[in-house]
Design an enzyme around this catalytic site. Structure first.
Site, mmCIF file in Angstrom:
data_model
loop_
_atom_site.group_PDB
_atom_site.id
_atom_site.type_symbol
_atom_site.label_atom_id
_atom_site.label_comp_id
_atom_site.label_asym_id
_atom_site.label_seq_id
_atom_site.Cartn_x
_atom_site.Cartn_y
_atom_site.Cartn_z
ATOM 1 N N HIS A 1 46.432 67.045 15.135
ATOM 2 C CA HIS A 1 46.334 68.510 15.026
ATOM 3 C C HIS A 1 47.600 69.089 14.383
ATOM 4 O O HIS A 1 47.534 69.824 13.389
ATOM 5 C CB HIS A 1 46.113 69.123 16.412
ATOM 6 C CG HIS A 1 46.049 70.625 16.406
ATOM 7 N ND1 HIS A 1 44.864 71.316 16.410
ATOM 8 C CD2 HIS A 1 47.031 71.566 16.373
ATOM 9 C CE1 HIS A 1 45.120 72.625 16.382
ATOM 10 N NE2 HIS A 1 46.438 72.797 16.368
ATOM 11 N N GLU A 2 48.749 68.743 14.947
ATOM 12 C CA GLU A 2 50.006 69.292 14.410
ATOM 13 C C GLU A 2 50.258 68.790 12.988
ATOM 14 O O GLU A 2 50.830 69.499 12.156
ATOM 15 C CB GLU A 2 51.191 68.955 15.323
ATOM 16 C CG GLU A 2 51.079 69.535 16.740
ATOM 17 C CD GLU A 2 50.801 71.031 16.791
ATOM 18 O OE1 GLU A 2 51.227 71.762 15.878
ATOM 19 O OE2 GLU A 2 50.134 71.472 17.754
ATOM 20 N N HIS B 1 48.746 71.084 10.504
ATOM 21 C CA HIS B 1 49.650 72.199 10.186
ATOM 22 C C HIS B 1 50.759 71.728 9.233
ATOM 23 O O HIS B 1 51.116 72.408 8.281
ATOM 24 C CB HIS B 1 50.303 72.730 11.466
ATOM 25 C CG HIS B 1 49.374 73.497 12.365
ATOM 26 N ND1 HIS B 1 48.726 74.639 11.968
ATOM 27 C CD2 HIS B 1 48.997 73.291 13.658
ATOM 28 C CE1 HIS B 1 47.998 75.118 12.983
ATOM 29 N NE2 HIS B 1 48.135 74.306 14.012
ATOM 30 N N GLU C 1 45.263 77.383 11.243
ATOM 31 C CA GLU C 1 44.465 76.665 12.236
ATOM 32 C C GLU C 1 43.290 75.939 11.574
ATOM 33 O O GLU C 1 42.848 74.903 12.065
ATOM 34 C CB GLU C 1 43.996 77.662 13.297
ATOM 35 C CG GLU C 1 43.704 77.072 14.660
ATOM 36 C CD GLU C 1 44.896 76.414 15.359
ATOM 37 O OE1 GLU C 1 46.060 76.664 14.969
ATOM 38 O OE2 GLU C 1 44.655 75.626 16.286
HETATM 39 ZN ZN ZN Z 1 47.314 74.698 15.950
#
Ligand code: ZN
Length: 505
Positions: free
Chosen positions: A270-271, A274, A300
């Protein structure tokens, strides 16, 4: 390519904005340090250092000099294409300066102060699972959010102002429409999946997973996705996050857990979503207001795309599971890609937003969004939030009333004011829209994922999303990338197809 003759106001403006960016990034380094290495005794000194740096940045950004340079730069770039670096820089800087000047400094300071005060109150109320302890602080945050909305101005509803500050171009009514579509699709789908809960087992996720190997494995995985360690690093923190100090230094953090389900792998992916976004913003936009993600929602969309649409897909699991088994043989014993895929996609209504699966996640955001609007418009009193929460939790997720800790006190967001949730759902919707466009344009995506070939996908995202930085509004960016402004249909089609297959319904 020189579109304007030097020396120019634009050059001087760039120099001033570069100083602002440097001050903000120095503050970001201090923030990173606070979350990863700083001893507890450093809190107060660090708060002072951050306040000093950020107020210097704010003063510089809203200075008469920047205003003067911006006026002159607007004339200089008048003939340039709106999507050019120069045209975009001036346009977006103008928007930021206008917004910054709409909010009186006293109001901004009051919000910072109240939110610093609200934090320990929230922590204690949460620990005691007692909303009434947080209610007075919440009253102040609602009042502040209302005053911020009034100062900012809005066409129709106070929430419009809160959205405009984070997701420019979107309105409350637009978001309501998107949520209505999501709710109408998801609530019946959820009921259907629940009647076949036995078809997707997730006991694999409860198996122990040795903590000492988790970080190294997660790091290898995200490097495979394209995360560049020459310009990044991974550390531990209580709450995982991604933070950038410029194109050459984009960091992420993760956290360990005892079981496979709690291990750091999906949090790191997830990170990394980003981080891949920020590593993909070009150096030509560096040290300007354009060097950033387009909005929290677009940001996101990148993390959710990698974590969920890619990371929880069957082809990705086919690539991942043999690698996972090499490092964690006992954990993966007897499990194949299909069982792993089922286990990481188990749908189960939960009280806690951050534990929610892909199907139910947006319902958690919807109920917060509705409650925030009712609070802002005076249709709901702060004391009645737990009741309103329980009602929606029942209607949307079929859950009985939780304690306040597992209810409205679970998230820290309201200590910063209202309006901080909507980007999560926008991100989910946009991630599916982007992936649908990828599938139209990139042949054999699933084959590539199963072979661990992520470069073509990353290249597409770089070209359509990352390279634009903050040039465009969320709608404009998505329209350029996919041919359509933000819509809900691709996400709805995605969950129906994926979870229909998983649950054989
Ligand atoms: Zn996030």
């Amino acid at each position: 390519m020189t579109a304007v003759a030097a020396p120019t106001a634009l050059d001087d403006l760039r120099r001033a904005l570069a100083e602002v960016a440097d001050l903000q990034r120095a503050a970001a380094v201090l923030g990173w340090d606070q979350e990863t290495c700083m001893p507890p005794g450093g809190v107060e000194d660090r708060a002072n250092q951050l306040a000093t740096l950020l107020s210097l940045a704010h003063e510089r950004f809203t200075s008469p000099e920047v205003a003067r340079l911006l006026d002159r730069a607007e004339t200089e770039v008048a003939g340039l294409a709106p999507e050019s670096d120069e045209g975009s820089l001036v346009r977006v800087t103008r928007r930021d300066v206008t917004e910054a000047s709409r909010l009186p400094a006293a109001l901004v300071a009051e919000q910072a102060r109240e939110s610093a005060r609200a934090r320990p109150v929230w922590q204690e109320a949460r620990q005691r699972s007692d909303w009434s302890r947080f209610a007075p602080a919440m009253e102040r945050m609602v009042d502040l959010s209302r005053r911020i909305a009034e100062a900012f101005g809005y066409p129709d509803r106070p929430y419009d102002a809160l959205i405009a500050r984070t997701e420019p171009g979107l309105t409350t009514a637009r978001v309501e429409g998107l949520f209505a579509q999501v709710r109408e699709a998801v609530v019946p789908l959820l009921r259907e999946l629940e009647t076949h809960a036995e078809r997707a087992g997730d006991s694999l996720m409860d198996r122990p997973c040795p903590e000492d190997q988790q970080m190294a494995f997660a790091l290898r995985t995200i490097v495979n996705l394209g995360y560049d360690l020459e310009r990044g690093r991974q550390d531990l923190s209580a709450h995982p996050f991604c933070i950038s100090f410029g194109p050459g230094d984009v960091r992420l953090t993760t956290r360990l857990g005892r079981t496979l389900g709690e291990s750091c792998l999906y949090s790191s992916i997830h990170e990394a979503g980003h981080a891949l976004y920020e590593q993909g913003i070009p150096r030509s936009l560096d040290r300007t207001p354009l060097w950033d993600g387009a909005s929290p929602g677009i940001h996101e969309s990148q993390s959710r795309l990698w974590e969920n649409l890619i990371g929880r897909s069957l082809p990705f699991c086919e690539w991942l599971v043999p690698r996972l088994r090499e490092v964690f043989p006992a954990t993966l014993e007897g499990a194949d890609a299909a069982t792993f895929w089922q286990a990481v996609n188990r749908v189960r209504p939960t009280y806690i937003r951050v534990d929610a699966d892909e199907v139910t996640y947006n319902l958690h955001i919807l109920l917060r969004f509705e409650i925030e609007n009712e609070l802002l418009e005076g249709r709901l009193g702060v004391a009645d939030v737990p009741e309103a929460w329980a009602q929606r939790l029942h209607d949307y997720l079929g859950l009985e009333r939780p304690g306040d800790r597992e209810g409205p006190l679970q998230d820290i967001h309201w200590t910063d004011g209202l309006g901080g949730f909507v980007g999560y759902t926008l991100g989910n919707l946009v991630s599916a829209q982007l992936l649908a466009a990828v599938r139209r344009e990139l042949t054999d995506l699933d084959g590539r994922l199963a072979r661990g070939e992520f470069a073509a996908l990353l290249g597409w995202l770089r070209d359509r999303v990352h390279r634009h930085g903050r040039k465009f509004t969320p709608d404009e960016l998505v329209r350029r990338a996919t041919g359509q402004a933000i819509v809900a249909e691709p996400w709805i089609a995605y969950v129906r197809e994926k979870f229909g297959e998983l649950y054989r319904v």
